[in-house]
Enzyme design. Structure first.
Site, PDB file in Angstrom:
ATOM      1  N   PHE A 189       7.892  -9.493   7.216  1.00  6.15           N
ATOM      2  CA  PHE A 189       7.741  -8.039   7.174  1.00  6.15           C
ATOM      3  C   PHE A 189       7.408  -7.525   8.568  1.00  6.15           C
ATOM      4  CE2 PHE A 189       7.222  -9.470   2.906  1.00  6.15           C
ATOM      5  CZ  PHE A 189       7.705  -8.445   2.105  1.00  6.15           C
ATOM      6  N   CYS A 193       4.377   7.830  10.027  1.00  6.27           N
ATOM      7  CA  CYS A 193       5.324   8.326   9.031  1.00  6.27           C
ATOM      8  C   CYS A 193       5.369   9.843   9.111  1.00  6.27           C
ATOM      9  CB  CYS A 193       4.901   7.866   7.628  1.00  6.27           C
ATOM     10  SG  CYS A 193       6.116   8.298   6.354  1.00  6.27           S
ATOM     11  N   CYS A 208       1.780  11.095   2.783  1.00 10.89           N
ATOM     12  CA  CYS A 208       1.460  11.079   1.347  1.00 10.89           C
ATOM     13  C   CYS A 208      -0.025  10.756   1.150  1.00 10.89           C
ATOM     14  CB  CYS A 208       2.285  10.016   0.634  1.00 10.89           C
ATOM     15  SG  CYS A 208       4.052  10.184   0.892  1.00 10.89           S
ATOM     16  N   CYS A 217      -0.823   7.007   0.428  1.00 14.85           N
ATOM     17  CA  CYS A 217      -0.277   5.985   1.336  1.00 14.85           C
ATOM     18  C   CYS A 217      -1.309   4.891   1.595  1.00 14.85           C
ATOM     19  CB  CYS A 217       0.130   6.628   2.656  1.00 14.85           C
ATOM     20  SG  CYS A 217       0.983   5.465   3.733  1.00 14.85           S
ATOM     21  N   ASP A 218      -0.863   3.614   1.575  1.00 16.33           N
ATOM     22  CA  ASP A 218      -1.793   2.504   1.797  1.00 16.33           C
ATOM     23  C   ASP A 218      -1.606   1.856   3.168  1.00 16.33           C
ATOM     24  OD1 ASP A 218       0.599   1.226   1.375  1.00 16.33           O
ATOM     25  OD2 ASP A 218      -0.056   0.059  -0.353  1.00 16.33           O
ATOM     26  N   THR A 219      -0.888   2.520   4.084  1.00 20.02           N
ATOM     27  CA  THR A 219      -0.726   2.006   5.451  1.00 20.02           C
ATOM     28  C   THR A 219      -1.685   2.727   6.388  1.00 20.02           C
ATOM     29  OG1 THR A 219       1.611   1.528   5.099  1.00 20.02           O
ATOM     30  CG2 THR A 219       0.893   1.712   7.374  1.00 20.02           C
ATOM     31  N   GLU A 277      12.834  -0.504   3.995  1.00 19.80           N
ATOM     32  CA  GLU A 277      12.190   0.314   2.968  1.00 19.80           C
ATOM     33  C   GLU A 277      11.929   1.675   3.595  1.00 19.80           C
ATOM     34  OE1 GLU A 277      10.006  -3.428   0.692  1.00 19.80           O
ATOM     35  OE2 GLU A 277       8.781  -2.141   1.984  1.00 19.80           O
ATOM     36  N   HIS A 332       2.882  -9.224  -5.071  1.00 18.64           N
ATOM     37  CA  HIS A 332       1.925  -9.720  -4.076  1.00 18.64           C
ATOM     38  C   HIS A 332       0.480  -9.366  -4.428  1.00 18.64           C
ATOM     39  CE1 HIS A 332       3.528  -5.809  -2.923  1.00 18.64           C
ATOM     40  NE2 HIS A 332       2.392  -5.542  -2.301  1.00 18.64           N
TER      41      HIS A 332
HETATM   42  S1  SF4 Z   1       3.694   6.353   1.258  1.00 20.14           S
HETATM   43 FE1  SF4 Z   1       3.083   6.270   3.413  1.00 20.14          FE
HETATM   44  S2  SF4 Z   1       4.779   5.258   4.432  1.00 20.14           S
HETATM   45 FE2  SF4 Z   1       5.550   5.903   2.424  1.00 20.14          FE
HETATM   46  S3  SF4 Z   1       6.473   7.913   2.792  1.00 20.14           S
HETATM   47 FE3  SF4 Z   1       4.343   8.287   2.195  1.00 20.14          FE
HETATM   48  S4  SF4 Z   1       3.176   8.410   4.136  1.00 20.14           S
HETATM   49 FE4  SF4 Z   1       5.174   7.461   4.552  1.00 20.14          FE
END
Ligand code: SF4
Length: 197
Positions: free
Chosen positions: A24, A30, A34, A37-39, A94, A191
């Site tokens: 990965f 981004c 959102c 979001c988990d990043t 993705e 995972h």
């Molecule tokens: S979940 Fe996170 S990475 Fe996915 S579109 Fe929304 S802000 Fe972007």
């Protein structure tokens, strides 16, 4: 230089290729923001293409998965060609679909978030699968996407939250919705159940 959050070796936990080992390449940042979001978009290491290739080649996986964040913001034809030529691996992406992706990507997972930010429409040229994070929204809208065609598998994925009870409820709700409309398959994020990244 490209904005890399992390490069790691794991097993694809989502969608049609669940269970397949993959490297990965997670890009940072981004355009959708959102709330679920988990990043961590604040963490990023600038890397050039040679450094990315070197990191990817440390692992024997057949697949490279470009993920994020939103990888389409940070990649171009040159990186895709370099990865293909130098690694001979198959490349998946993705994407939230709000940008075009370079030619040569082998597998496109479209994960639309237009209900979060309707000002950014889905414009990606194709989807090999569509994966929707279930937050109780109207699901019929995704069958109107121009990227959806018969044969493009639709995956419904429970929304992950830290709170265990809430997550169990989300899992239950997603299973219930998929069983009520069998055009959907569950993408359960293997995972998380295996306890791996
Ligand atoms: S979940 Fe996170 S990475 Fe996915 S579109 Fe929304 S802000 Fe972007």
């Amino acid at each position: 230089m490209r904005k890399i959050n992390e490069i790691f070796y794991s097993v694809q936990g989502e969608g049609a290729h669940v269970g397949e080992p993959a490297v990965f390449v997670r890009f940072s940042g981004c355009n959708m923001h959102c709330p679920f979001c988990d990043t961590d978009h604040s963490e990023a290491t600038p890397m050039n293409d040679d450094e990315i290739v070197h990191a990817v080649c440390l692992y024997p996986a057949r697949w490279i998965v470009l993920t994020g964040g939103e990888p389409s913001l940070w990649i171009d034809d040159s990186l895709v060609q370099t990865l293909h030529r130098a690694t001979h691996k198959t490349i998946a992406i993705e994407t939230n679909g709000t940008n075009h992706v370079p030619e040569g990507i082998d597998w496109i997972t479209l994960s639309p978030k237009t209900d979060v930010n309707p000002t950014r429409p889905v414009i990606v040229q194709r989807a090999d699968e569509i994966k929707v994070v279930d937050r109780g929204q109207d699901l019929e809208q995704y069958f109107s996407l121009p990227q959806w065609k018969p044969g493009v598998q639709m995956y419904l994925q429970p929304c992950y939250v830290e709170d265990h009870e809430q997550y169990q409820q989300n899992l239950y709700n997603t299973v219930r919705r998929a069983m009520a409309d069998p055009r959907w398959r569950i993408s359960a994020q293997l995972h998380r159940f295996l306890g791996i990244p």
